[in-house]
Design an enzyme around this catalytic site. Structure first.
Site, PDB file in Angstrom:
ATOM      1  N   GLU A 288      29.795   8.064   3.438  1.00 49.90           N
ATOM      2  CA  GLU A 288      29.687   6.675   3.890  1.00 49.90           C
ATOM      3  C   GLU A 288      29.953   5.764   2.706  1.00 49.90           C
ATOM      4  OE1 GLU A 288      27.918   2.782   4.659  1.00 49.90           O
ATOM      5  OE2 GLU A 288      27.350   4.179   3.087  1.00 49.90           O
TER       6      GLU A 288
ATOM      7  N   SER B 100      24.837   5.797  12.352  1.00 47.62           N
ATOM      8  CA  SER B 100      24.739   4.473  12.952  1.00 47.62           C
ATOM      9  C   SER B 100      26.101   3.966  13.371  1.00 47.62           C
ATOM     10  CB  SER B 100      24.125   3.498  11.945  1.00 47.62           C
ATOM     11  OG  SER B 100      22.771   3.822  11.760  1.00 47.62           O
TER      12      SER B 100
ATOM     13  N   HIS C 109      18.738  14.505  11.229  1.00 52.77           N
ATOM     14  CA  HIS C 109      19.182  13.550  10.209  1.00 52.77           C
ATOM     15  C   HIS C 109      17.922  12.803   9.768  1.00 52.77           C
ATOM     16  CE1 HIS C 109      20.867  10.289   8.069  1.00 52.77           C
ATOM     17  NE2 HIS C 109      20.516   9.391   8.973  1.00 52.77           N
TER      18      HIS C 109
ATOM     19  N   CYS D 197      26.405   8.192   8.785  1.00 51.47           N
ATOM     20  CA  CYS D 197      25.772   9.449   8.359  1.00 51.47           C
ATOM     21  C   CYS D 197      26.224  10.648   9.183  1.00 51.47           C
ATOM     22  CB  CYS D 197      24.250   9.326   8.455  1.00 51.47           C
ATOM     23  SG  CYS D 197      23.623   7.870   7.657  1.00 51.47           S
TER      24      CYS D 197
ATOM     25  N   ASP E 242       0.866  -1.185   0.000  1.00 57.29           N
ATOM     26  CA  ASP E 242       0.000   0.000   0.000  1.00 57.29           C
ATOM     27  C   ASP E 242       0.907   1.241   0.000  1.00 57.29           C
ATOM     28  OD1 ASP E 242      -1.721   2.057   0.511  1.00 57.29           O
ATOM     29  OD2 ASP E 242      -2.573   1.206   2.359  1.00 57.29           O
TER      30      ASP E 242
ATOM     31  N   LYS F 141       9.085  11.780  14.310  1.00 62.26           N
ATOM     32  CA  LYS F 141       9.012  10.966  15.529  1.00 62.26           C
ATOM     33  C   LYS F 141      10.087  11.379  16.526  1.00 62.26           C
ATOM     34  CE  LYS F 141       7.128   6.621  14.151  1.00 62.26           C
ATOM     35  NZ  LYS F 141       7.439   5.210  14.112  1.00 62.26           N
TER      36      LYS F 141
ATOM     37  N   THR G 231      13.947   3.413   1.310  1.00 64.55           N
ATOM     38  CA  THR G 231      14.653   4.516   1.995  1.00 64.55           C
ATOM     39  C   THR G 231      16.011   4.774   1.356  1.00 64.55           C
ATOM     40  OG1 THR G 231      15.723   3.161   3.703  1.00 64.55           O
ATOM     41  CG2 THR G 231      13.499   3.921   4.175  1.00 64.55           C
TER      42      THR G 231
ATOM     43  N   ASN H  32      17.076   9.224   1.386  1.00 62.64           N
ATOM     44  CA  ASN H  32      18.220   9.315   2.295  1.00 62.64           C
ATOM     45  C   ASN H  32      19.473   9.703   1.507  1.00 62.64           C
ATOM     46  OD1 ASN H  32      19.834   9.206   4.538  1.00 62.64           O
ATOM     47  ND2 ASN H  32      19.420   7.064   5.029  1.00 62.64           N
TER      48      ASN H  32
ATOM     49  N   SER I 159      17.849   0.102  14.588  1.00 67.56           N
ATOM     50  CA  SER I 159      18.482   1.375  14.185  1.00 67.56           C
ATOM     51  C   SER I 159      17.601   2.562  14.567  1.00 67.56           C
ATOM     52  CB  SER I 159      18.811   1.380  12.686  1.00 67.56           C
ATOM     53  OG  SER I 159      17.654   1.503  11.893  1.00 67.56           O
TER      54      SER I 159
END
Ligand code: CAA
Length: 398
Positions: free
Chosen positions: A89, A318, A243, A121, A39, A252, A162, A286, A211
């Protein structure tokens, strides 16, 4: 005994110019959703992503970096650049810094130091802080910071949506015309395996849910150290740039921070503090090291009358390393933006079919020195990767 003089310019060092570049092609996530039987609302709302930048074979971290940096070194600044720090990276060589190619393509002076930095990152933030320190020491010089990455995950995985690519170039000077970067920071480091890329792998390995949890934990800890180190109070910060591995992560994270500091803000008020910073990421995806600074560029290009406003920045890489810091927007900054070029470059991009995307995803990477001529470069203006022969990548400006 020599009397030490405090340098008055030390506390005004910051970003004099900023610009980004991304690939000329993209995949609409609606196409990916249809192909994968998902979806599309999951991508649009669950991840907060609409389009995903996909590099053609003649585009990579060097060409994107050169494109972005070409706009920030004008107006007689080129010869002031004494250092180029390239954060990535997705390095193209285990030994040679990608910035050395960029140095030639941009025609920088030969007594300019060039180095590459790595920590997932996060490294562009270390580059920015080091650039500020170098400029504080030599205020007549400028430092060019470039963050450039191609985010690549395996096809048919939850992380596939992503991906993305982009480069952000920033010129750091003692009299910045965009933003003063404040020296107070909050750092947090912890040895974890949430996302990594072993030398043998062309795609990132990731423990996806873990992560996102580590990102939140690192945010809270970096914020706590920022407060301990005399950072600004939450109420003094007008905008927040995060980030953005995907834009919903920033939303979030900011809600989490609001809760942590007991801000008393409603969800609408909290979301409004970062809304303008999400626009570019939603349609690019990203860009690892460049992502936080793409978020900042988005705020600058879409925010209203930011002069004098304080902008909070959360950098996360990370592995993991995080840093919280702030910048203040300078009066008259609007005259020094490249908003029109940014907007145009996004509008002029070409949409790929799913098959074209997969063809681009499988980029040429000869391991035996075999010659590969990148035919697609012939149709493009600007910095391009023309060929790879004898294990050497050949760049030019078309
Ligand atoms: N409509 C609306 N929303 C929907 C939906 C639908 N039909 N279907 C699902 N969703 C929502 C889910 O509810 C979920 O939202 P919440 O998190 O708010 O619950 C969201 O879409 C994602 O769905 P899933 O929980 O099913 O997650 P997933 O299996 O698709 O994986 C991911 C998501 C872990 C982020 C994965 O994309 C991934 O591994 N990405 C790469 C790693 C990454 O970006 N990590 C971020 C932190 S690490 C970092 O920041 C460094 C870096 O750059 C990599």
């Amino acid at each position: 005994m020599t009397q030490l003089q405090t340098n008055p310019q030390i506390n005004t060092v910051g970003i004099d110019q900023i610009s980004f570049a991304t690939s000329k092609s993209y995949l609409d996530l609606a196409v990916l959703a249809e192909r994968n039987g998902i979806d599309v609302a999951k991508y649009h709302y669950g991840l907060g992503q609409e389009l995903m930048a996909v590099p053609a074979h003649h585009e990579d971290i060097v060409t994107l970096a050169t494109d972005a940096a070409s706009r920030v070194i004008g107006e007689g600044k080129r010869n002031k650049i004494s250092t180029l720090i390239f954060a990535t990276e997705t390095g193209i060589d285990q030994s040679k810094a990608a910035g050395v190619y960029v140095h030639r393509l941009l025609g920088l002076r030969e007594d300019c130091r060039v180095v590459e930095m790595k920590q997932a990152c996060y490294s562009a933030t270390a580059a920015l802080q080091m650039a500020c320190a170098l400029v504080a020491r030599h205020p007549k010089e400028a430092v060019l910071v470039i963050a450039s990455d191609v985010a690549r995950y395996e096809l048919d995985t939850p992380a596939e949506a992503t991906q993305g690519c982009g480069a952000v170039a920033m010129l750091i000077t003692a009299e910045p015309r965009i933003a003063v970067v404040h020296p107070e920071v909050g750092n947090y480091t912890e040895d974890v395996m949430d996302f990594w890329r072993p030398n043998h792998s062309k795609t990132a390995l990731v423990d996806g849910k873990f992560s996102t949890e580590m990102y939140m934990k690192a945010l809270v800890n970096a914020w706590n150290y920022y407060q301990k180190n005399a950072g600004m109070a939450f109420s003094e910060l007008d905008h927040f740039c995060y980030h953005l591995p995907f834009s919903r992560m920033g939303v979030k994270a900011h809600r989490k921070l609001c809760e942590h500091v007991q801000s008393g803000l409603s969800r609408e008020q909290s979301d409004a503090q970062l809304a303008a910073s999400l626009e570019y990421n939603r349609v690019i995806g990203n860009s690892y090291t460049a992502s936080l600074y793409l978020s900042f560029a988005s705020l600058l290009d879409h925010g209203k009358d930011l002069a004098g406003d304080n902008v909070a920045m959360l950098s996360y890489g990370s592995g993991c390393v995080a840093e919280f810091f702030a910048a203040t927007i300078v009066d008259g900054y609007q005259q020094h933006l490249h908003s029109d070029i940014h907007e145009r470059s996004l509008l002029e991009r070409v949409a790929l079919s799913y098959e074209e995307y997969v063809e681009y995803w499988n980029y040429p990477d000869p391991v035996d020195g075999e010659e590969v001529v990148i035919e697609s470069h012939r149709h493009h203006k600007g910095p391009v990767l023309r060929s790879i022969r004898d294990h050497k990548r050949e760049y030019a400006i078309n």
